[in-house]
Design a protein around this motif. Structure first.
Motif, mmCIF file in Angstrom:
data_model
loop_
_atom_site.group_PDB
_atom_site.id
_atom_site.type_symbol
_atom_site.label_atom_id
_atom_site.label_comp_id
_atom_site.label_asym_id
_atom_site.label_seq_id
_atom_site.Cartn_x
_atom_site.Cartn_y
_atom_site.Cartn_z
ATOM 1 N N VAL A 161 -5.931 -4.045 5.514
ATOM 2 C CA VAL A 161 -5.584 -2.754 6.086
ATOM 3 C C VAL A 161 -4.135 -2.705 6.166
ATOM 4 O O VAL A 161 -3.409 -3.309 6.442
ATOM 5 N N MET A 162 -3.777 -1.265 5.558
ATOM 6 C CA MET A 162 -2.405 -1.029 5.172
ATOM 7 C C MET A 162 -2.152 0.588 5.705
ATOM 8 O O MET A 162 -3.080 1.189 5.485
ATOM 9 N N GLY A 163 -0.717 0.812 6.041
ATOM 10 C CA GLY A 163 -0.427 2.089 6.268
ATOM 11 C C GLY A 163 0.953 2.133 6.845
ATOM 12 O O GLY A 163 1.383 1.132 7.367
ATOM 13 N N LYS A 164 1.794 3.502 6.729
ATOM 14 C CA LYS A 164 2.994 3.603 7.283
ATOM 15 C C LYS A 164 2.760 3.555 9.029
ATOM 16 O O LYS A 164 1.660 3.628 9.336
ATOM 17 N N ILE B 295 -4.528 -7.368 8.288
ATOM 18 C CA ILE B 295 -3.465 -6.135 8.429
ATOM 19 C C ILE B 295 -2.319 -6.673 8.134
ATOM 20 O O ILE B 295 -1.769 -7.763 8.229
ATOM 21 N N GLY B 296 -1.638 -5.544 7.065
ATOM 22 C CA GLY B 296 -0.368 -5.978 6.610
ATOM 23 C C GLY B 296 0.400 -4.878 6.027
ATOM 24 O O GLY B 296 0.028 -3.830 6.051
ATOM 25 N N THR B 297 1.403 -5.265 5.423
ATOM 26 C CA THR B 297 2.328 -4.388 4.756
ATOM 27 C C THR B 297 1.989 -4.217 3.155
ATOM 28 O O THR B 297 1.022 -5.176 2.739
ATOM 29 N N LEU B 298 2.553 -3.292 2.592
ATOM 30 C CA LEU B 298 2.218 -3.025 1.053
ATOM 31 C C LEU B 298 2.680 -4.424 0.236
ATOM 32 O O LEU B 298 2.136 -4.977 -0.616
ATOM 33 N N GLU B 299 3.896 -4.787 0.632
ATOM 34 C CA GLU B 299 4.200 -6.000 0.276
ATOM 35 C C GLU B 299 3.611 -7.238 0.459
ATOM 36 O O GLU B 299 3.324 -8.190 -0.567
ATOM 37 N N GLU C 8 10.495 4.056 1.776
ATOM 38 C CA GLU C 8 10.771 3.187 0.738
ATOM 39 C C GLU C 8 9.654 1.957 0.380
ATOM 40 O O GLU C 8 9.097 1.608 -0.705
ATOM 41 N N ASP C 9 9.309 1.480 1.605
ATOM 42 C CA ASP C 9 8.586 0.403 1.687
ATOM 43 C C ASP C 9 7.062 0.972 1.026
ATOM 44 O O ASP C 9 6.302 -0.161 0.385
ATOM 45 N N PHE C 10 6.487 2.076 1.190
ATOM 46 C CA PHE C 10 5.264 2.725 0.841
ATOM 47 C C PHE C 10 5.555 3.655 -0.131
ATOM 48 O O PHE C 10 4.771 4.880 -0.117
ATOM 49 N N SER C 11 6.590 3.559 -1.176
ATOM 50 C CA SER C 11 6.712 4.516 -2.170
ATOM 51 C C SER C 11 5.363 4.870 -3.062
ATOM 52 O O SER C 11 4.659 3.741 -3.266
ATOM 53 N N GLU C 12 5.587 5.823 -3.866
ATOM 54 C CA GLU C 12 4.378 6.079 -4.713
ATOM 55 C C GLU C 12 4.382 4.917 -5.756
ATOM 56 O O GLU C 12 3.347 4.478 -6.362
#
Length: 198
Positions: free
Chosen positions: A7-10, A101-105, A159-163
């Motif tokens: 699960v990810m999201g800003k 749960i985590g970041t896109l990275e 920046e962290d969740f850029s397209e």
């Protein structure tokens, strides 16, 4: 073989609420993965519940053994703090399905470690204006609001969740969290379909 649902999201997208509901749903039967951190334990936390608490030597020993799945390092006023997931026996995909749960990275690194046959992205999004309003309302409710930190997180998310980064992770479906219950049902149905395919 089981799957790892990530699960990810800003910030202020509702990912924490959705993660808790998905992890607690008995029909899904998902097992949670406890991450690690080198930051000091906080009041009210229990080792092995929120995190496995370790130190830099513990991190380096796991890294030398090839056990680090993903890691992120933050240089804070208190020194270097790491957050990471380790291949420590918590996950056995022959026995079931897991949720993190985590970041896109973090997801990108897990994808590299496990491969696309194991990973399943759950990317939650909210329109930026609504997300900012939710973040502000949440911050206002705190005893000591930290508005500068809220703004820093909001801007860093761009920046962290850029397209480009989302495409790089092969994420094709997004879950719009306009109404929490509806979003939860949509994600739950997709997870059930994925589990039933196995």
């Amino acid at each position: 073989m089981g799957r790892l649902f990530c699960v990810m999201g800003k910030s202020a997208s509702g990912k924490d609420s959705l993660f808790k509901r998905l992890a607690a749903d008995p029909r899904l039967g998902l097992r949670t993965v406890v991450p690690y951190t080198t930051r000091p334990i906080r009041q009210g936390e229990t080792d092995g519940v929120e995190y496995h608490f370790t130190d830099e030597d513990g991190f380096l020993a796991l890294k030398a053994a090839g056990k680090i799945i993903e890691d992120r390092a933050y240089h804070t006023v208190h020194g270097l703090w790491r957050y990471f997931t380790a291949d420590d026996g918590q996950m056995d995909f022959s026995r079931g399905n897991y949720i993190v749960i985590g970041t896109l990275e973090a997801y990108r690194q897990m994808l590299d470690f496990f491969g696309p046959q194991v990973m399943f992205p759950v990317y939650v999004e909210v329109e930026d204006g609504e997300r900012l309003a939710r973040a502000l309302a949440r911050e206002r409710s705190q005893t000591a609001p930290k508005y500068a930190e809220m703004c820093r997180r909001f801007l860093a998310d761009q920046e962290d969740f850029s397209e480009d980064k989302i495409r790089d992770c092969y994420i094709t479906k997004r879950y719009a969290n306009i109404e929490l219950e509806q979003c939860f049902r949509e994600i739950k149905n997709d997870i059930l379909k994925e589990i039933e395919k196995r």
